[in-house]
Design an enzyme around this catalytic site. Structure first.
Site, PDB file in Angstrom:
ATOM      1  N   ASP A 165       0.855  -1.186   0.000  1.00 24.08           N
ATOM      2  CA  ASP A 165       0.000   0.000   0.000  1.00 24.08           C
ATOM      3  C   ASP A 165       0.884   1.226   0.000  1.00 24.08           C
ATOM      4  O   ASP A 165       1.970   1.227   0.596  1.00 24.08           O
ATOM      5  CB  ASP A 165      -0.944   0.022   1.200  1.00 24.08           C
ATOM      6  CG  ASP A 165      -2.181   0.870   0.921  1.00 24.08           C
ATOM      7  OD1 ASP A 165      -3.200   0.319   0.479  1.00 24.08           O
ATOM      8  OD2 ASP A 165      -2.112   2.104   1.148  1.00 24.08           O
ATOM      9  N   ASP A 170       4.380   2.370  -3.903  1.00 22.00           N
ATOM     10  CA  ASP A 170       3.396   2.653  -4.943  1.00 22.00           C
ATOM     11  C   ASP A 170       3.129   1.350  -5.698  1.00 22.00           C
ATOM     12  O   ASP A 170       4.042   0.746  -6.265  1.00 22.00           O
ATOM     13  CB  ASP A 170       3.966   3.712  -5.886  1.00 22.00           C
ATOM     14  CG  ASP A 170       2.967   4.159  -6.946  1.00 22.00           C
ATOM     15  OD1 ASP A 170       1.976   3.436  -7.185  1.00 22.00           O
ATOM     16  OD2 ASP A 170       3.187   5.215  -7.559  1.00 22.00           O
ATOM     17  N   ASP A 195      -7.515  -4.607  -5.693  1.00 17.94           N
ATOM     18  CA  ASP A 195      -8.732  -3.921  -5.243  1.00 17.94           C
ATOM     19  C   ASP A 195      -8.420  -2.436  -5.298  1.00 17.94           C
ATOM     20  O   ASP A 195      -8.025  -1.824  -4.310  1.00 17.94           O
ATOM     21  CB  ASP A 195      -9.096  -4.371  -3.831  1.00 17.94           C
ATOM     22  CG  ASP A 195     -10.448  -3.843  -3.388  1.00 17.94           C
ATOM     23  OD1 ASP A 195     -11.301  -3.582  -4.256  1.00 17.94           O
ATOM     24  OD2 ASP A 195     -10.651  -3.671  -2.179  1.00 17.94           O
ATOM     25  N   CYS A 251     -14.967  -0.615  -5.537  1.00 18.52           N
ATOM     26  CA  CYS A 251     -16.282  -0.399  -4.931  1.00 18.52           C
ATOM     27  C   CYS A 251     -16.977   0.794  -5.582  1.00 18.52           C
ATOM     28  O   CYS A 251     -17.774   1.485  -4.952  1.00 18.52           O
ATOM     29  CB  CYS A 251     -16.185  -0.233  -3.423  1.00 18.52           C
ATOM     30  SG  CYS A 251     -15.158   1.112  -2.869  1.00 18.52           S
TER      31      CYS A 251
END
Length: 465
Positions: free
Chosen positions: A215, A243, A339, A401
């Site tokens: 992350d 990154d 994700d 999402c």
């Protein structure tokens, strides 16, 4: 319906119209007619309620209230009833442009909350129910997941503090399950924070293989580390602050080539992990981070590693050695989860936060055209790099999402055009999932109305020889 073009400063326009089958469409159309009226003196701002709560109705008539205010009075909003979420017109326009129904944001009180019970504690469901003072409804299509009423808080419960349960939306659990992770797999979670996916992946690996979490935000990845340590499931896991578009560390395998590394550097090996570091060590690490922040491409920072993650015993030069162009095809990850960062418009709970953060924050984070273009490029680069690190024959799952086509199907279509070795796969475990097909065959979409979950898009991709 009549609209006065030059109302007094304190005027409130109340319009009434017969109930349509699609409430949100009626709201949107009426608002746009009102806001389209030109005015040099008045800045018209409206926040609409698309909830079908009982107090919105009077004798079969649906009412919409809009306040009008002068430009120097600030934003005026309609009164908010319990359970309603006021949506600014700019966001309604964003939803309309992307073919999304604003009525989903009135479902906050009807969408359950989901928790995952660690498999070894499923025999203690009765005790967890007693402690939370609610019934745990088993999610029949997703192993180890249960739904609870949305108002139930789990953070103060002993079950949560002891690591028996954690909160995770069922749609996010579906994205992880779509990877079909098997014991012994080497898995990469390229956007790992806030950590629930990492926990589920660790359980699926059963202490074998390896799990690499990446992350770009150090504080968010630190939360992932806390979760792994809290649930005592980090033995095969390692976490890198980096990154995700440029991350290039392969999973450790027994035949790592170390030729050409500096022998003096390679003598310094990673010891077994401990979080009880001396003040001197912490100060040295902080200074190293500060130096890296000034570099255009800072080296990944190893934030955590488990005793069986393949890091202990390596030197820094071995861990961060350059990889050959074709090496990932044979020594890359078996499974990759991307994700990706997105506008989060599919998450009702996330959009609700803008009530306290301020709708100007929504404008900057979601509606700004430059931000949206940047996200499309970021998502494409994350997907491309994740696929690059995937082993031939391996599986990658791309998810967001967001419910917009631009951040999902458009990203996948572009990627497939540029990568002939990439092939979309059916999500073979999705036969009984409460979701819809995406615009592209073999892709899936969860949404609050159909799935009773947060919105989520899933595409499963394999790497051909």
């Amino acid at each position: 319906m009549f609209i006065n073009q030059k109302p007094p400063p304190s005027a409130m326009l109340i319009t009434s119209f017969q109930l349509h089958s699609v409430i949100s469409t009626a709201y949107s159309q009426a608002a746009r007619k009102f806001l389209a009226v030109p005015s040099e003196k008045w800045e018209k701002k409206a926040i609409l309620r698309s909830s079908a709560s009982s107090n919105c109705f009077s004798g079969g008539i649906l009412k919409m209230e809009v306040k009008i205010c002068s430009s120097n009075e600030g934003c005026c909003t309609s009164q908010v009833n319990n359970g309603d979420l006021p949506l600014p017109v700019a966001f309604l326009e964003f939803l309309e442009e992307n073919g999304l129904d604003p009525s989903i944001y009135s479902l906050a009180e009807s969408i359950p909350r989901y928790i995952r019970v660690k498999p070894e504690f499923e025999s203690d469901i009765g005790g967890i129910e007693f402690e939370l003072n609610c019934k745990l409804e088993k999610v029949i299509w997703l192993p180890s997941f249960y739904s609870i009423p949305p108002h139930i808080q789990i953070a103060s419960s002993q079950s949560y503090q002891l690591g028996k349960i954690y909160g995770m939306d069922a749609a996010s659990g579906a994205a992880v399950l779509a990877l079909n992770v098997l014991p012994g797999d080497h898995v990469l979670d390229l956007c790992a924070a806030p950590g629930a996916k990492l926990c589920m992946l660790c359980d699926m690996l059963s202490g074998t293989g390896s799990l690499t979490g990446v992350d770009v935000a150090r504080h968010r990845l630190a939360a992932c580390r806390t979760m792994l340590q809290k649930y005592s499931i980090g033995d095969v896991c390692r976490l890198f602050v980096c990154d995700g578009t440029s991350f290039s560390v392969l999973p450790f395998r027994s035949k790592y080539e170390t030729a050409g590394t500096d022998p003096e550097v390679s003598e310094v090996k990673f010891a077994e992990w401990t979080d009880r570091k001396s003040r001197k060590e912490k100060r040295r690490e902080r200074r190293a981070r500060e130096r890296n922040y000034s570099k255009p491409n800072p080296e990944p920072e190893l934030l955590f590693y488990g005793r069986n993650s393949g890091v202990a015993g390596l030197s820094k030069s071995e861990l961060f050695r350059p990889i050959k162009d074709d090496e990932p095809c044979s020594s890359g990850y078996d499974k990759v989860l991307v994700d990706a960062e997105c506008t989060h418009d599919g998450s009702i709970k996330h959009i609700q936060k803008f009530e306290s953060w301020g709708w100007k924050t929504l404008q900057r984070r979601v509606l700004d055209a430059e931000r949206t273009d940047d996200l499309f490029n970021l998502q494409s680069r994350l997907l491309t790099n994740g696929f690059k690190l995937l082993k031939t024959g391996g599986t990658l799952v791309y998810s967001t999402c967001s419910l917009t086509i631009a951040q999902n199907e458009d990203v996948i279509e572009r990627f497939l055009c540029l990568n002939p070795s990439a092939e979309l796969q059916e999500v073979d475990v999705a036969d009984k999932w409460p979701c819809k097909p995406g615009r592209i065959p073999k892709t899936l979409r969860f949404d609050p109305t159909t799935s009773q979950t947060s919105g989520l898009f899933i595409a499963k991709i394999s790497k051909l020889p």
